[in-house]
Design a protein around this motif. Structure first.
Motif, PDB file in Angstrom:
ATOM      1  N   SER A 167       2.668   9.844  -9.901  1.00  0.00           N
ATOM      2  CA  SER A 167       3.777  10.446  -9.173  1.00  0.00           C
ATOM      3  C   SER A 167       3.198  11.008  -7.881  1.00  0.00           C
ATOM      4  N   ILE A 168       3.718  10.545  -6.741  1.00  0.00           N
ATOM      5  CA  ILE A 168       3.200  10.947  -5.439  1.00  0.00           C
ATOM      6  C   ILE A 168       4.300  11.712  -4.717  1.00  0.00           C
ATOM      7  N   HIS A 169       3.940  12.837  -4.067  1.00  0.00           N
ATOM      8  CA  HIS A 169       4.923  13.698  -3.417  1.00  0.00           C
ATOM      9  C   HIS A 169       4.570  13.939  -1.961  1.00  0.00           C
ATOM     10  N   ARG A 170       5.595  14.233  -1.217  1.00  0.00           N
ATOM     11  CA  ARG A 170       5.460  14.522   0.205  1.00  0.00           C
ATOM     12  C   ARG A 170       4.661  15.796   0.415  1.00  0.00           C
ATOM     13  N   GLY A 171       3.807  15.766   1.419  1.00  0.00           N
ATOM     14  CA  GLY A 171       3.145  16.954   1.921  1.00  0.00           C
ATOM     15  C   GLY A 171       3.757  17.207   3.290  1.00  0.00           C
ATOM     16  N   VAL A 172       2.957  17.122   4.330  1.00  0.00           N
ATOM     17  CA  VAL A 172       3.448  17.225   5.695  1.00  0.00           C
ATOM     18  C   VAL A 172       4.165  15.928   6.094  1.00  0.00           C
ATOM     19  N   ARG A 173       3.600  14.810   5.671  1.00  0.00           N
ATOM     20  CA  ARG A 173       4.177  13.493   5.990  1.00  0.00           C
ATOM     21  C   ARG A 173       4.930  12.941   4.789  1.00  0.00           C
ATOM     22  N   GLU A 174       5.829  12.001   5.068  1.00  0.00           N
ATOM     23  CA  GLU A 174       6.571  11.340   4.004  1.00  0.00           C
ATOM     24  C   GLU A 174       5.645  10.425   3.204  1.00  0.00           C
ATOM     25  N   VAL A 175       6.062  10.120   1.990  1.00  0.00           N
ATOM     26  CA  VAL A 175       5.385   9.116   1.185  1.00  0.00           C
ATOM     27  C   VAL A 175       5.784   7.765   1.762  1.00  0.00           C
ATOM     28  N   ARG A 176       4.820   6.853   1.930  1.00  0.00           N
ATOM     29  CA  ARG A 176       5.085   5.564   2.553  1.00  0.00           C
ATOM     30  C   ARG A 176       4.559   4.423   1.698  1.00  0.00           C
ATOM     31  N   VAL A 177       5.302   3.307   1.736  1.00  0.00           N
ATOM     32  CA  VAL A 177       4.827   2.055   1.159  1.00  0.00           C
ATOM     33  C   VAL A 177       4.941   1.006   2.249  1.00  0.00           C
ATOM     34  N   ALA A 178       3.818   0.384   2.589  1.00  0.00           N
ATOM     35  CA  ALA A 178       3.797  -0.689   3.593  1.00  0.00           C
ATOM     36  C   ALA A 178       3.348  -1.970   2.905  1.00  0.00           C
ATOM     37  N   THR A 179       4.063  -3.055   3.166  1.00  0.00           N
ATOM     38  CA  THR A 179       3.724  -4.334   2.543  1.00  0.00           C
ATOM     39  C   THR A 179       3.029  -5.243   3.546  1.00  0.00           C
ATOM     40  N   SER A 180       2.262  -6.196   3.034  1.00  0.00           N
ATOM     41  CA  SER A 180       1.536  -7.116   3.907  1.00  0.00           C
ATOM     42  C   SER A 180       2.475  -8.053   4.660  1.00  0.00           C
ATOM     43  N   THR A 198       0.842  -1.191   0.000  1.00  0.00           N
ATOM     44  CA  THR A 198       0.000   0.000   0.000  1.00  0.00           C
ATOM     45  C   THR A 198       0.879   1.242   0.000  1.00  0.00           C
ATOM     46  N   LEU A 199       0.705   2.074  -1.012  1.00  0.00           N
ATOM     47  CA  LEU A 199       1.425   3.342  -1.125  1.00  0.00           C
ATOM     48  C   LEU A 199       0.509   4.437  -0.606  1.00  0.00           C
ATOM     49  N   LEU A 200       1.026   5.270   0.302  1.00  0.00           N
ATOM     50  CA  LEU A 200       0.253   6.374   0.871  1.00  0.00           C
ATOM     51  C   LEU A 200       0.994   7.689   0.665  1.00  0.00           C
ATOM     52  N   GLY A 201       0.287   8.704   0.220  1.00  0.00           N
ATOM     53  CA  GLY A 201       0.880  10.023   0.025  1.00  0.00           C
ATOM     54  C   GLY A 201      -0.184  11.096   0.088  1.00  0.00           C
ATOM     55  N   GLU A 202       0.265  12.326   0.280  1.00  0.00           N
ATOM     56  CA  GLU A 202      -0.688  13.428   0.435  1.00  0.00           C
ATOM     57  C   GLU A 202      -1.089  14.080  -0.879  1.00  0.00           C
ATOM     58  N   VAL A 203      -0.154  14.224  -1.830  1.00  0.00           N
ATOM     59  CA  VAL A 203      -0.469  14.856  -3.112  1.00  0.00           C
ATOM     60  C   VAL A 203       0.166  14.049  -4.245  1.00  0.00           C
ATOM     61  N   GLY A 204      -0.460  14.107  -5.406  1.00  0.00           N
ATOM     62  CA  GLY A 204       0.108  13.390  -6.535  1.00  0.00           C
ATOM     63  C   GLY A 204      -0.619  13.692  -7.825  1.00  0.00           C
ATOM     64  N   THR A 205      -0.085  13.129  -8.899  1.00  0.00           N
ATOM     65  CA  THR A 205      -0.706  13.223 -10.218  1.00  0.00           C
ATOM     66  C   THR A 205      -0.759  11.837 -10.824  1.00  0.00           C
ATOM     67  N   MET A 206      -1.731  11.637 -11.691  1.00  0.00           N
ATOM     68  CA  MET A 206      -1.865  10.348 -12.363  1.00  0.00           C
ATOM     69  C   MET A 206      -2.303  10.565 -13.798  1.00  0.00           C
ATOM     70  N   ASP A 207      -1.709   9.814 -14.717  1.00  0.00           N
ATOM     71  CA  ASP A 207      -2.134   9.794 -16.107  1.00  0.00           C
ATOM     72  C   ASP A 207      -3.231   8.745 -16.207  1.00  0.00           C
ATOM     73  N   THR A 208      -4.475   9.159 -16.422  1.00  0.00           N
ATOM     74  CA  THR A 208      -5.582   8.206 -16.429  1.00  0.00           C
ATOM     75  C   THR A 208      -5.595   7.327 -17.677  1.00  0.00           C
ATOM     76  N   ASN A 209      -4.780   7.647 -18.686  1.00  0.00           N
ATOM     77  CA  ASN A 209      -4.675   6.780 -19.857  1.00  0.00           C
ATOM     78  C   ASN A 209      -3.934   5.483 -19.532  1.00  0.00           C
ATOM     79  N   ASN A 210      -2.805   5.600 -18.825  1.00  0.00           N
ATOM     80  CA  ASN A 210      -1.978   4.419 -18.590  1.00  0.00           C
ATOM     81  C   ASN A 210      -1.808   4.061 -17.121  1.00  0.00           C
ATOM     82  N   GLY A 211      -2.272   4.892 -16.202  1.00  0.00           N
ATOM     83  CA  GLY A 211      -2.183   4.599 -14.777  1.00  0.00           C
ATOM     84  C   GLY A 211      -0.886   5.023 -14.115  1.00  0.00           C
TER      85      GLY A 211
END
Length: 190
Positions: free
Chosen positions: A117-130, A101-114
């Motif tokens: 790009s996710i960027h830090r806001g107040v908190r860091e960008v995080r990826v947590a795995t199961s 699971t990737l978590l971030g506060e702000v980002g952009t996405m190309d809806t054509n291909n998915g």
């Protein structure tokens, strides 16, 4: 005899009116008229819709490969989505169906291909795995077709058996390959 002077007055008025109308037409036709900025569309891509509760799901071979949720999204004419409070859940293509699971506060996405790009806001960008790994950094990019995340920023990766930090990392979301670019420091734990 009174009819003729009235006729000439009416004819003169009609000729003057025709001259004013045609002169005005040619004047306006040749004039460079600019529209006030209030009525002009903004430069760049146009905003099509703003929404709360944006969801995007990508399937591969009939199963959900990943899904994205965002609290807010602005969708633009160029198929770009600007996102706030983003969560992307990746499902492994292997039979074990592990998730990341990737978590971030702000980002952009190309809806054509998915791609995203996710960027830090107040908190860091995080990826947590199961299976218990946590990656933190300032920004992450996601290449949907290749199922790869990467950053050029400093990062920290913490797991049950390892602590890893460095600058620049790329990994496939199926957790098979991780490549660290520079300044690698690793601590193995038992």
């Amino acid at each position: 005899m009174m009819v003729i002077p009235k006729f000439f007055k009416l004819l003169t008025a009609f000729i003057i009116l025709a001259a004013v109308i045609s002169g005005g037409f040619f004047l306006i036709k040749s004039a460079n008229i600019t529209m006030p900025s209030l009525f002009r569309p903004s430069s760049g891509e146009r905003l099509l819709i703003s929404m709360e509760g944006f969801k995007f799901i990508r399937s591969e071979n009939g199963t959900v490969a990943w899904r994205m949720n965002a609290k807010n999204a602005d969708l633009y004419e160029n198929k770009e989505a600007v996102l706030k409070d983003v969560e992307i859940i990746f499902t492994s293509t292997a039979k074990d169906k592990k998730e990341a699971t990737l978590l971030g506060e702000v980002g952009t996405m190309d809806t054509n291909n998915g791609d995203a790009s996710i960027h830090r806001g107040v908190r860091e960008v995080r990826v947590a795995t199961s299976d218990g790994y946590l990656l933190t950094t300032n920004s992450l990019s996601w290449k949907a077709g290749e199922r790869v995340i990467w950053t050029r920023d400093p990062f920290k990766l913490l797991g049950k058996e390892i602590y890893l930090e460095g600058v620049g990392i790329s990994a496939d979301v199926d957790m098979r390959t991780v490549l660290v670019k520079n300044n690698v420091k690793a601590v193995l734990q038992e």
